[in-house]
Design an enzyme around this catalytic site. Sequence first.
Site, mmCIF file in Angstrom:
data_model
loop_
_atom_site.group_PDB
_atom_site.id
_atom_site.type_symbol
_atom_site.label_atom_id
_atom_site.label_comp_id
_atom_site.label_asym_id
_atom_site.label_seq_id
_atom_site.Cartn_x
_atom_site.Cartn_y
_atom_site.Cartn_z
ATOM 1 C CE LYS A 1 8.453 2.021 -4.730
ATOM 2 N NZ LYS A 1 7.643 2.818 -3.789
ATOM 3 C CB CYS B 1 11.546 6.838 0.341
ATOM 4 S SG CYS B 1 10.473 6.666 1.756
ATOM 5 C CB ALA C 1 -0.909 -0.001 1.227
#
Length: 375
Positions: free
Chosen positions: A117, A282, A113
């Site tokens: 991707k 990230c 979620a």
Amino acid sequence: TSSTGLTTFNPRWIRVNTLKTRLSDVLDSSHTFDSFKEVSGMSDMFFSPTVQKHYYRKPELLPEIFSIHPSHDVTSSEQYKSGKIILQSAASCLPAIMLNPPKGSVVVDGCAAPGNKTTHLAAIVGSKGKVFGVERDKYRAEVLEKMVKKAGADNIIKTVKATDFTTITEGHEAWEASYLLLDPSCSGSGILERIDWDISKLNLPSAGKSSTQALKPQRKRKREDAGYASADNAAQPGEQMEESIEQDTTRDRLLSLADFQLAIVLHAFTFPNAKRMTYSTCSIHAEENERVVLRALQSNVAKARGWRVQSRKDNPLSTWHRRGLVNEFADLDAHEEERKRTAEGCIRVNRTDGLGGGFFVVCFVRDTGDAGQLD
Ligand code: SAM
């Protein structure tokens, strides 16, 4: 401007959903972008004296992705509402491109979620393929389901709701997958502070004015919506994903996140038919990136099953210039050449690269003969 005070150009990134349309159709025959002109450099977009004329830029290596000036809001366009275009940062598109699953293959997205991707993978494997989108959090799994529907990918993606990836074992249909994409929770230290560009309030350049001065953004919010989805520009009203909001990068926090991330990778290593997998964050911190890769490689399961970092030359992103930090592999029990090769197999994006924030991705392959090859 980012939370570290760095000045950076952060365009709005758009991924064309090839399950519904094509890049050329979006650019040529849509009312939203048909007056846009292509530019080759980011500075052309940000420092042109005529930003109101609309420019777009297509990066090398990233098919079906383009960027526009962040002052353009495309969320009211037909293309956005119908799921033909998805607001997803370039950096966030790297894992699916790097994994490169063949058409028709079976893929697991272990931490799925809100589904940027997962839907990207669906577009790559196509209608004969299958993608299992595993999500532990019940609420976030609902957002994932909405995104899957909007992207027109419900016949390809099966959402595995409220399920911890590490509990998927023999007997589960996802257990047979050959390709895995792992993008677990992280510190979010690569996420850029959100800036709202309001074109009506921009003092657009006119003769004699510096365009840098004219392009000062209206900063409305600080970090309250700095969750992962907004890093991917994916959050829609009511769908703010606050997964990485804390951006807590104290060493203890990083180490505990790293343990969790490692557990996800080590579990993925046990999938019996798995031949290739990507791990991404990230985060800009080596603890969550190269150090997790190093620990994964040093594990017994990696050794027993023959997992290694895919050679740079075998990957679709082999010409990507920014690679992993070689010093972080110093304690790998290997020759310097091998440490270098391992770091070369990793990809980094810096916060100031203009690709949507800091990012890290690596591809692991298993020595089963065909594992390292492009299909
Ligand atoms: N890949 C997503 C995208 O591009 O839209 C973003 C993924 S976000 C960084 C990490 C997600 O993993 C969160 O939604 C979190 O709830 C989920 N997650 C964390 N631990 C998990 C686990 N053990 N099993 C499954 N999902 C997990």
